[in-house]
Motif scaffolding. Structure first.
Motif, PDB file in Angstrom:
ATOM      1  N   GLY A 269      30.249  55.882  63.957  1.00 23.03           N
ATOM      2  CA  GLY A 269      29.650  55.733  65.279  1.00 23.03           C
ATOM      3  C   GLY A 269      30.352  56.638  66.276  1.00 23.03           C
ATOM      4  O   GLY A 269      30.438  57.844  66.072  1.00 23.03           O
ATOM      5  N   ASP A 270      30.908  56.026  67.340  1.00 19.77           N
ATOM      6  CA  ASP A 270      31.599  56.801  68.373  1.00 19.77           C
ATOM      7  C   ASP A 270      33.103  56.845  68.188  1.00 19.77           C
ATOM      8  O   ASP A 270      33.810  57.370  69.052  1.00 19.77           O
ATOM      9  CB  ASP A 270      31.293  56.199  69.758  1.00 19.77           C
ATOM     10  CG  ASP A 270      29.838  56.388  70.143  1.00 19.77           C
ATOM     11  OD1 ASP A 270      29.197  57.322  69.593  1.00 19.77           O
ATOM     12  OD2 ASP A 270      29.338  55.612  70.982  1.00 19.77           O
ATOM     13  N   ARG A 271      33.608  56.293  67.122  1.00 17.17           N
ATOM     14  CA  ARG A 271      35.052  56.264  66.941  1.00 17.17           C
ATOM     15  C   ARG A 271      35.473  56.953  65.637  1.00 17.17           C
ATOM     16  O   ARG A 271      34.685  57.116  64.729  1.00 17.17           O
ATOM     17  CB  ARG A 271      35.566  54.824  66.981  1.00 17.17           C
ATOM     18  CG  ARG A 271      35.149  53.966  65.845  1.00 17.17           C
ATOM     19  CD  ARG A 271      35.615  52.502  66.029  1.00 17.17           C
ATOM     20  NE  ARG A 271      35.667  51.761  64.812  1.00 17.17           N
ATOM     21  CZ  ARG A 271      34.631  51.354  64.104  1.00 17.17           C
ATOM     22  NH1 ARG A 271      33.414  51.640  64.501  1.00 17.17           N
ATOM     23  NH2 ARG A 271      34.784  50.666  62.999  1.00 17.17           N
ATOM     24  N   TRP A 272      36.727  57.336  65.600  1.00 14.62           N
ATOM     25  CA  TRP A 272      37.313  57.952  64.416  1.00 14.62           C
ATOM     26  C   TRP A 272      38.064  56.892  63.631  1.00 14.62           C
ATOM     27  O   TRP A 272      38.693  56.019  64.213  1.00 14.62           O
ATOM     28  CB  TRP A 272      38.285  59.060  64.815  1.00 14.62           C
ATOM     29  CG  TRP A 272      37.609  60.191  65.516  1.00 14.62           C
ATOM     30  CD1 TRP A 272      37.573  60.409  66.851  1.00 14.62           C
ATOM     31  CD2 TRP A 272      36.864  61.233  64.916  1.00 14.62           C
ATOM     32  NE1 TRP A 272      36.838  61.535  67.134  1.00 14.62           N
ATOM     33  CE2 TRP A 272      36.402  62.056  65.956  1.00 14.62           C
ATOM     34  CE3 TRP A 272      36.541  61.562  63.606  1.00 14.62           C
ATOM     35  CZ2 TRP A 272      35.633  63.190  65.716  1.00 14.62           C
ATOM     36  CZ3 TRP A 272      35.784  62.685  63.370  1.00 14.62           C
ATOM     37  CH2 TRP A 272      35.330  63.491  64.417  1.00 14.62           C
ATOM     38  N   GLU A 273      38.003  56.985  62.315  1.00  8.12           N
ATOM     39  CA  GLU A 273      38.763  56.085  61.462  1.00  8.12           C
ATOM     40  C   GLU A 273      39.547  56.899  60.455  1.00  8.12           C
ATOM     41  O   GLU A 273      39.026  57.832  59.866  1.00  8.12           O
ATOM     42  CB  GLU A 273      37.842  55.118  60.694  1.00  8.12           C
ATOM     43  CG  GLU A 273      37.272  54.018  61.525  1.00  8.12           C
ATOM     44  CD  GLU A 273      36.666  52.911  60.671  1.00  8.12           C
ATOM     45  OE1 GLU A 273      36.975  52.813  59.460  1.00  8.12           O
ATOM     46  OE2 GLU A 273      35.879  52.137  61.241  1.00  8.12           O
ATOM     47  N   GLY A 274      40.793  56.510  60.287  1.00  5.70           N
ATOM     48  CA  GLY A 274      41.611  57.088  59.231  1.00  5.70           C
ATOM     49  C   GLY A 274      41.794  56.049  58.147  1.00  5.70           C
ATOM     50  O   GLY A 274      41.992  54.865  58.451  1.00  5.70           O
ATOM     51  N   HIS A 275      41.683  56.464  56.913  1.00  5.56           N
ATOM     52  CA  HIS A 275      41.845  55.525  55.804  1.00  5.56           C
ATOM     53  C   HIS A 275      42.757  56.112  54.742  1.00  5.56           C
ATOM     54  O   HIS A 275      42.699  57.298  54.448  1.00  5.56           O
ATOM     55  CB  HIS A 275      40.496  55.192  55.156  1.00  5.56           C
ATOM     56  CG  HIS A 275      39.705  54.192  55.923  1.00  5.56           C
ATOM     57  ND1 HIS A 275      39.854  52.841  55.751  1.00  5.56           N
ATOM     58  CD2 HIS A 275      38.760  54.355  56.872  1.00  5.56           C
ATOM     59  CE1 HIS A 275      39.022  52.209  56.562  1.00  5.56           C
ATOM     60  NE2 HIS A 275      38.356  53.110  57.262  1.00  5.56           N
ATOM     61  N   ASP A 276      43.565  55.244  54.196  1.00  3.09           N
ATOM     62  CA  ASP A 276      44.359  55.569  53.011  1.00  3.09           C
ATOM     63  C   ASP A 276      43.648  54.913  51.838  1.00  3.09           C
ATOM     64  O   ASP A 276      43.520  53.683  51.784  1.00  3.09           O
ATOM     65  CB  ASP A 276      45.781  55.021  53.138  1.00  3.09           C
ATOM     66  CG  ASP A 276      46.548  55.696  54.256  1.00  3.09           C
ATOM     67  OD1 ASP A 276      46.372  56.909  54.432  1.00  3.09           O
ATOM     68  OD2 ASP A 276      47.319  55.008  54.944  1.00  3.09           O
TER      69      ASP A 276
END
Length: 117
Positions: free
Chosen positions: A24-31
């Motif tokens: 959406g409008d946000r960034w996500e970082g995932h391991d």
């Protein structure tokens, strides 16, 4: 006497991967833990499904350019596209009669995304 067909065997390798993508409008970082699962009927002459060293090397080569990157910079719009790309990239490195069965991404909370061939 009934003759049974060869058993189905699976073997998997895993590697860590850290990526960032937009939701959406946000960034996500995932391991993620990336799991690559291979399968075949019966085992080869060395009693294995595939040579793990070859599969691990192919997975390492595929993951290296992705590590710490923004997926959209690589033409990928999220985790599903990432798993699909890995499935396509790695399939040629699994020699017949074995086959690449699935690629699984598991995040740090245990959420799992699986793409089967």
């Amino acid at each position: 006497m009934t003759i049974l067909p060869p058993l189905q065997f699976e073997a998997a390798v895993t590697r860590p991967l850290s990526v960032v993508f937009r939701v959406g409008d946000r960034w996500e970082g995932h391991d993620y833990t990336v799991e690559v699962v291979t399968a075949r009927r019966g085992l080869d002459g060395f009693d294995v499904v595939v040579d793990f060293r070859d599969l691990e090397a192919a997975l390492d080569r595929s993951l290296a350019p992705l590590q710490g990157r923004l997926l959209s910079d690589l033409g990928l719009d999220g985790p599903l596209a990432l798993a699909q790309r890995l499935l396509l990239d790695l399939a040629p490195f699994v020699p017949a009669p074995a086959r690449l069965k699935e690629v699984v991404l598991t995040d740090g909370t245990g959420r799992r995304l699986s793409v089967e061939s």
